[in-house]
Design an enzyme around this catalytic site. Structure first.
Site, PDB file in Angstrom:
ATOM      1  N   CYS A 161       5.896   0.309  40.740  1.00 48.03           N
ATOM      2  CA  CYS A 161       6.753   1.490  40.722  1.00 48.03           C
ATOM      3  C   CYS A 161       7.901   1.231  41.689  1.00 48.03           C
ATOM      4  O   CYS A 161       7.682   0.837  42.843  1.00 48.03           O
ATOM      5  CB  CYS A 161       5.954   2.712  41.147  1.00 48.03           C
ATOM      6  SG  CYS A 161       6.956   4.198  41.409  1.00 48.03           S
TER       7      CYS A 161
ATOM      8  N   CYS B 104       4.143   7.975  37.635  1.00 50.12           N
ATOM      9  CA  CYS B 104       3.344   7.209  38.573  1.00 50.12           C
ATOM     10  C   CYS B 104       2.279   8.131  39.175  1.00 50.12           C
ATOM     11  O   CYS B 104       2.606   9.215  39.687  1.00 50.12           O
ATOM     12  CB  CYS B 104       4.231   6.633  39.679  1.00 50.12           C
ATOM     13  SG  CYS B 104       3.321   5.799  41.002  1.00 50.12           S
TER      14      CYS B 104
ATOM     15  N   CYS C 190       3.064   8.511  43.224  1.00 49.56           N
ATOM     16  CA  CYS C 190       4.184   9.287  43.774  1.00 49.56           C
ATOM     17  C   CYS C 190       4.784  10.298  42.807  1.00 49.56           C
ATOM     18  O   CYS C 190       5.587  11.143  43.197  1.00 49.56           O
ATOM     19  CB  CYS C 190       5.282   8.348  44.262  1.00 49.56           C
ATOM     20  SG  CYS C 190       6.177   7.499  42.921  1.00 49.56           S
TER      21      CYS C 190
ATOM     22  N   CYS D  95       7.602   3.929  44.930  1.00 48.09           N
ATOM     23  CA  CYS D  95       6.575   3.870  45.978  1.00 48.09           C
ATOM     24  C   CYS D  95       5.913   2.506  46.119  1.00 48.09           C
ATOM     25  O   CYS D  95       5.184   2.271  47.084  1.00 48.09           O
ATOM     26  CB  CYS D  95       5.500   4.923  45.715  1.00 48.09           C
ATOM     27  SG  CYS D  95       4.443   4.581  44.284  1.00 48.09           S
TER      28      CYS D  95
ATOM     29  N   CYS E  76       2.389  -3.564  29.664  1.00 47.01           N
ATOM     30  CA  CYS E  76       0.930  -3.418  29.616  1.00 47.01           C
ATOM     31  C   CYS E  76       0.504  -2.808  30.952  1.00 47.01           C
ATOM     32  O   CYS E  76       0.589  -3.462  31.993  1.00 47.01           O
ATOM     33  CB  CYS E  76       0.271  -4.778  29.394  1.00 47.01           C
ATOM     34  SG  CYS E  76      -1.525  -4.714  29.290  1.00 47.01           S
TER      35      CYS E  76
END
Length: 201
Positions: free
Chosen positions: A124, A81, A84, A127, A153
């Site tokens: 995510c 991510c 984070c 976060c 995607c």
């Protein structure tokens, strides 16, 4: 071709069916009730050239243009991510459904969640940053490890990639660096040196 791919993704997304909120597979998300809200601040700051796009997509749940971000030959590791740093997708699961967006056939267990179980958007799980969509579209060219014709995607600007096979870190936030591109320019540079030498002497 790019326009057709974009239209195909939109039309396909309207008819795609979601996997269950917790399907018991290795790629299952955390429960929607535990899905965090969109972040107001990110520990990891994006490069200045994509700062506005990063905010619109990852922090406001927008969608980036289909620009084929995250292209490269990755040998291992994880895509993380960009907000984070949490591990999201194994590099080995990266696939290409020819949509213009990065796609993956598998995810790190419990690394993502659906903010709305009736929609395809995913975030995510650590976060709350918007990541993209999870489609169970039979026309997709990526398949989950359980054999389902499904794929993640993802908006590339929301990803931090691992180093590629030759140790370079291809960027998801700008033009990727490829060793092949550097090699292909070598003959041209050599020719330029010869031409300059001829005219100099």
């Amino acid at each position: 071709m790019l326009l057709l791919a974009f239209l195909g993704l939109i039309l396909g997304g309207t008819t795609a069916h979601l996997a269950s909120v917790d399907d018991g597979s290795s790629t299952g998300p955390i429960p929607a009730s535990k899905c965090p809200p969109l972040p107001t601040n990110c520990p990891h700051k994006p490069p200045a050239n994509v700062s506005k796009l990063f905010h619109q997509v990852c922090m406001e749940a927008g969608t980036e243009p289909p620009e084929n971000r995250c292209e490269g030959h990755f040998g291992g590791g994880f895509f993380r991510c960009a907000c984070c740093g949490a591990e999201l997708f194994p590099a080995s699961s990266k696939c290409n459904p020819h949509t213009g967006w990065p796609a993956f056939s598998n995810a790190v267990p419990r690394s993502f969640c659906y903010p709305d179980p009736h929609k395809t958007h995913i975030r995510c799980a650590k976060c709350g940053a918007h990541l993209g969509d999870y489609f169970t579209d039979s026309k997709a060219e990526c398949h989950l490890s359980n054999g389902k014709a499904s794929h993640f995607c993802i908006d590339g600007v929301c990803l931090d990639p691992p180093p590629n096979k030759i140790g370079w870190k291809d960027s998801c936030t700008g033009r990727p660096l490829h060793m092949n591109s550097a090699i292909s320019t070598a003959p041209l540079l050599a020719l330029l040196v010869v031409v300059l030498a001829v005219f100099t002497f």
